[in-house]
Design a protein around this motif. Structure first.
Motif, PDB file in Angstrom:
ATOM      1  N   GLU A 138       0.589  -1.349   0.091  1.00  0.00           N
ATOM      2  CA  GLU A 138       0.207   0.171   0.145  1.00  0.00           C
ATOM      3  C   GLU A 138       1.378   1.301  -0.370  1.00  0.00           C
ATOM      4  O   GLU A 138       0.839   2.299  -0.573  1.00  0.00           O
ATOM      5  CB  GLU A 138      -1.059  -0.183   1.066  1.00  0.00           C
ATOM      6  CG  GLU A 138      -1.968  -0.587   0.596  1.00  0.00           C
ATOM      7  CD  GLU A 138      -3.413  -1.354   2.063  1.00  0.00           C
ATOM      8  OE1 GLU A 138      -4.420  -1.414   1.818  1.00  0.00           O
ATOM      9  OE2 GLU A 138      -2.744  -0.576   2.969  1.00  0.00           O
ATOM     10  N   SER A 139       1.905   0.460   1.028  1.00  0.00           N
ATOM     11  CA  SER A 139       3.002   2.830   0.838  1.00  0.00           C
ATOM     12  C   SER A 139       3.181   2.738  -0.649  1.00  0.00           C
ATOM     13  O   SER A 139       4.141   3.840  -0.699  1.00  0.00           O
ATOM     14  CB  SER A 139       3.777   2.000   2.086  1.00  0.00           C
ATOM     15  OG  SER A 139       5.377   1.700   1.822  1.00  0.00           O
ATOM     16  N   MET A 140       3.183   1.486  -1.236  1.00  0.00           N
ATOM     17  CA  MET A 140       4.096   1.289  -2.838  1.00  0.00           C
ATOM     18  C   MET A 140       3.272   1.988  -3.684  1.00  0.00           C
ATOM     19  O   MET A 140       3.653   2.212  -4.482  1.00  0.00           O
ATOM     20  CB  MET A 140       4.894   0.709  -3.033  1.00  0.00           C
ATOM     21  CG  MET A 140       5.939   0.129  -2.283  1.00  0.00           C
ATOM     22  SD  MET A 140       6.993  -1.097  -2.600  1.00  0.00           S
ATOM     23  CE  MET A 140       8.348  -0.097  -3.404  1.00  0.00           C
ATOM     24  N   GLY A 141       2.173   2.567  -3.519  1.00  0.00           N
ATOM     25  CA  GLY A 141       0.786   2.565  -4.481  1.00  0.00           C
ATOM     26  C   GLY A 141      -0.029   1.268  -4.411  1.00  0.00           C
ATOM     27  O   GLY A 141      -0.943   1.875  -5.396  1.00  0.00           O
ATOM     28  N   TYR A 142      -0.159   0.285  -4.476  1.00  0.00           N
ATOM     29  CA  TYR A 142      -0.823  -0.765  -4.513  1.00  0.00           C
ATOM     30  C   TYR A 142      -2.003  -0.703  -3.708  1.00  0.00           C
ATOM     31  O   TYR A 142      -2.468   0.338  -2.765  1.00  0.00           O
ATOM     32  CB  TYR A 142      -0.500  -2.528  -4.205  1.00  0.00           C
ATOM     33  CG  TYR A 142       0.888  -2.312  -4.760  1.00  0.00           C
ATOM     34  CD1 TYR A 142       0.706  -3.923  -6.460  1.00  0.00           C
ATOM     35  CD2 TYR A 142       2.029  -2.371  -5.336  1.00  0.00           C
ATOM     36  CE1 TYR A 142       1.282  -4.000  -7.259  1.00  0.00           C
ATOM     37  CE2 TYR A 142       3.395  -2.498  -5.801  1.00  0.00           C
ATOM     38  CZ  TYR A 142       2.690  -3.261  -6.891  1.00  0.00           C
ATOM     39  OH  TYR A 142       3.923  -4.193  -7.840  1.00  0.00           O
ATOM     40  N   GLN A 143      -2.733  -1.291  -4.892  1.00  0.00           N
ATOM     41  CA  GLN A 143      -4.508  -0.499  -4.277  1.00  0.00           C
ATOM     42  C   GLN A 143      -5.527  -1.750  -4.340  1.00  0.00           C
ATOM     43  O   GLN A 143      -5.241  -2.697  -5.392  1.00  0.00           O
ATOM     44  CB  GLN A 143      -4.989   0.606  -4.997  1.00  0.00           C
ATOM     45  CG  GLN A 143      -4.755   1.547  -4.896  1.00  0.00           C
ATOM     46  CD  GLN A 143      -5.224   3.551  -5.509  1.00  0.00           C
ATOM     47  OE1 GLN A 143      -5.836   2.513  -6.806  1.00  0.00           O
ATOM     48  NE2 GLN A 143      -5.293   4.469  -5.156  1.00  0.00           N
ATOM     49  N   VAL A 144      -6.169  -2.052  -3.364  1.00  0.00           N
ATOM     50  CA  VAL A 144      -6.646  -3.810  -3.202  1.00  0.00           C
ATOM     51  C   VAL A 144      -8.191  -3.046  -4.337  1.00  0.00           C
ATOM     52  O   VAL A 144      -8.932  -1.599  -4.067  1.00  0.00           O
ATOM     53  CB  VAL A 144      -7.473  -3.517  -1.986  1.00  0.00           C
ATOM     54  CG1 VAL A 144      -8.847  -4.466  -2.113  1.00  0.00           C
ATOM     55  CG2 VAL A 144      -6.378  -3.686  -0.932  1.00  0.00           C
ATOM     56  N   THR A 145      -8.683  -3.913  -4.916  1.00  0.00           N
ATOM     57  CA  THR A 145      -9.766  -3.218  -6.428  1.00  0.00           C
ATOM     58  C   THR A 145     -11.242  -3.787  -5.754  1.00  0.00           C
ATOM     59  O   THR A 145     -10.660  -4.575  -4.645  1.00  0.00           O
ATOM     60  CB  THR A 145      -9.336  -3.720  -7.067  1.00  0.00           C
ATOM     61  OG1 THR A 145      -9.478  -5.315  -7.034  1.00  0.00           O
ATOM     62  CG2 THR A 145      -8.206  -3.826  -7.994  1.00  0.00           C
ATOM     63  N   ASP A 146     -11.780  -3.030  -5.843  1.00  0.00           N
ATOM     64  CA  ASP A 146     -13.487  -3.848  -5.987  1.00  0.00           C
ATOM     65  C   ASP A 146     -13.831  -4.505  -6.547  1.00  0.00           C
ATOM     66  O   ASP A 146     -14.727  -5.676  -6.047  1.00  0.00           O
ATOM     67  CB  ASP A 146     -14.265  -2.481  -6.662  1.00  0.00           C
ATOM     68  CG  ASP A 146     -13.942  -0.542  -5.835  1.00  0.00           C
ATOM     69  OD1 ASP A 146     -13.510  -0.863  -4.563  1.00  0.00           O
ATOM     70  OD2 ASP A 146     -14.134  -0.443  -6.722  1.00  0.00           O
ATOM     71  N   SER A 147     -13.166  -5.631  -7.638  1.00  0.00           N
ATOM     72  CA  SER A 147     -13.560  -6.695  -7.896  1.00  0.00           C
ATOM     73  C   SER A 147     -12.839  -7.621  -7.785  1.00  0.00           C
ATOM     74  O   SER A 147     -10.844  -8.041  -7.993  1.00  0.00           O
ATOM     75  CB  SER A 147     -13.478  -6.983  -9.564  1.00  0.00           C
ATOM     76  OG  SER A 147     -12.225  -5.885  -9.985  1.00  0.00           O
ATOM     77  N   PRO A 148     -12.317  -8.470  -6.129  1.00  0.00           N
ATOM     78  CA  PRO A 148     -11.281  -9.290  -5.934  1.00  0.00           C
ATOM     79  C   PRO A 148     -10.879 -10.485  -6.440  1.00  0.00           C
ATOM     80  O   PRO A 148     -12.171 -10.995  -7.008  1.00  0.00           O
ATOM     81  CB  PRO A 148     -11.929  -9.456  -4.072  1.00  0.00           C
ATOM     82  CG  PRO A 148     -13.466  -9.309  -4.162  1.00  0.00           C
ATOM     83  CD  PRO A 148     -13.583  -8.621  -5.434  1.00  0.00           C
TER      84      PRO A 148
END
Ligand SMILES: CC(C)(COP(=O)(O)OP(=O)(O)OC[C@H]1O[C@@H](n2cnc3c(N)ncnc32)[C@H](O)[C@@H]1OP(=O)(O)O)[C@@H](O)C(=O)NCCC(=O)NCCS
Length: 155
Positions: A138-148
Motif C-alpha cells: 500500500e505504501s508503494m501505491g498498490y490498491q485493493v480493487t473492488d473486484s477481488p
C-alpha cells in the motif's frame, strides 16, 4: 553490512524453492502441502526462467548471504481499462529471512521489479498480498480493487 540486489538464475533454484516454502509457511499454510509443490515449483522454474516467463531477484550481502528475494511472472493479459499493453506482471515469492525483516529489503526487491517492468513497457502489476506484505505494498501505491481475485480449485 552492504547489500545488493542481483538477478536470480537457475543456479539459485534451491534458494528460490526455500524462499517460496518459507513464505507460505509464514503465511500459515500447512507444511505438508509443500512436499508436493516444492519439487513441482523447481521443475516449473527449470522451464519458466530460461523462457523469461519467471524472473527473480535476490538481496545478498557482500559475503554472499541471501537475505531476501522476490520475482514476477509475465502473463499475457487482455487489454482493458487498467492497461492496454497486453501483459501483466504478477509478483510472486516476496520473502525476507525473519532476522532481516524491517530493513527495507522487500521494498528494494519491489523497486527492482517496478524498474524492470517500466523498462519492459509493462505498466500493470498485480499481486496477492499476505498480511505481512499489505502495508508495504500500500505504501508503494498498490490498491485493493473492488473486484477481488477469486480462486476455485477443481478436484
Ligand atoms: C512481507 C515481507 C516480505 C516484508 O519484508 P521486509 O524486508 O521486512 O520488508 P521491508 O523492510 O521492505 O518493509 C516492511 C516494513 O518495514 C518497514 N521498514 C523498512 N525499513 C525499516 C527500517 N529501517 N526500520 C523500521 N522499519 C522499517 C517498512 O516501512 C514496512 O512497514 P509496514 O509493513 O508497516 O509497511 C516479510 O515480512 C516476509 O517475508 N513475510 C513472510 C512472507 C510473506 O508474507 N511474503 C509476502 C507475500 S505477499
Amino acid at each position: 553490512v552492504n547489500y545488493h540486489v542481483r538477478l536470480a538464475t537457475l543456479a539459485d533454484a534451491d534458494i528460490l524453492v526455500r524462499q517460496r516454502l518459507g513464505m507460505f509457511s509464514d503465511m500459515g499454510v500447512p507444511a505438508e502441502t509443500s512436499r508436493e509443490y516444492g519439487p513441482q515449483f523447481r521443475a516449473w522454474l527449470n522451464d519458466m526462467m530460461p523462457a523469461g516467463v519467471y524472473r527473480g531477484w535476490l538481496v545478498e550481502s557482500q559475503a554472499g548471504t541471501v537475505v531476501a528475494g522476490g520475482g514476477l511472472t509475465v502473463l499475457p493479459w487482455p487489454p482493458g481499462p487498467r492497461s492496454h499493453r497486453g501483459r501483466l506482471a504478477f509478483v510472486n515469492n516476496v520473502y525476507t529471512e525473519p532476522e532481516f525483516r524491517r530493513q527495507g529489503h522487500a521494498r528494494r526487491i519491489m523497486e527492482t521489479i517496478h524498474a524492470w517492468c517500466r523498462h519492459e513497457g509493462i505498466s500493470s502489476i498485480g499481486l496477492n498480498a499476505s498480511q505481512f506484505g499489505q502495508g508495504l505494498y500500500e505504501s508503494m501505491g498498490y490498491q485493493v480493487t473492488d473486484s477481488p481475485m477469486m480462486f476455485l480449485t477443481l478436484a
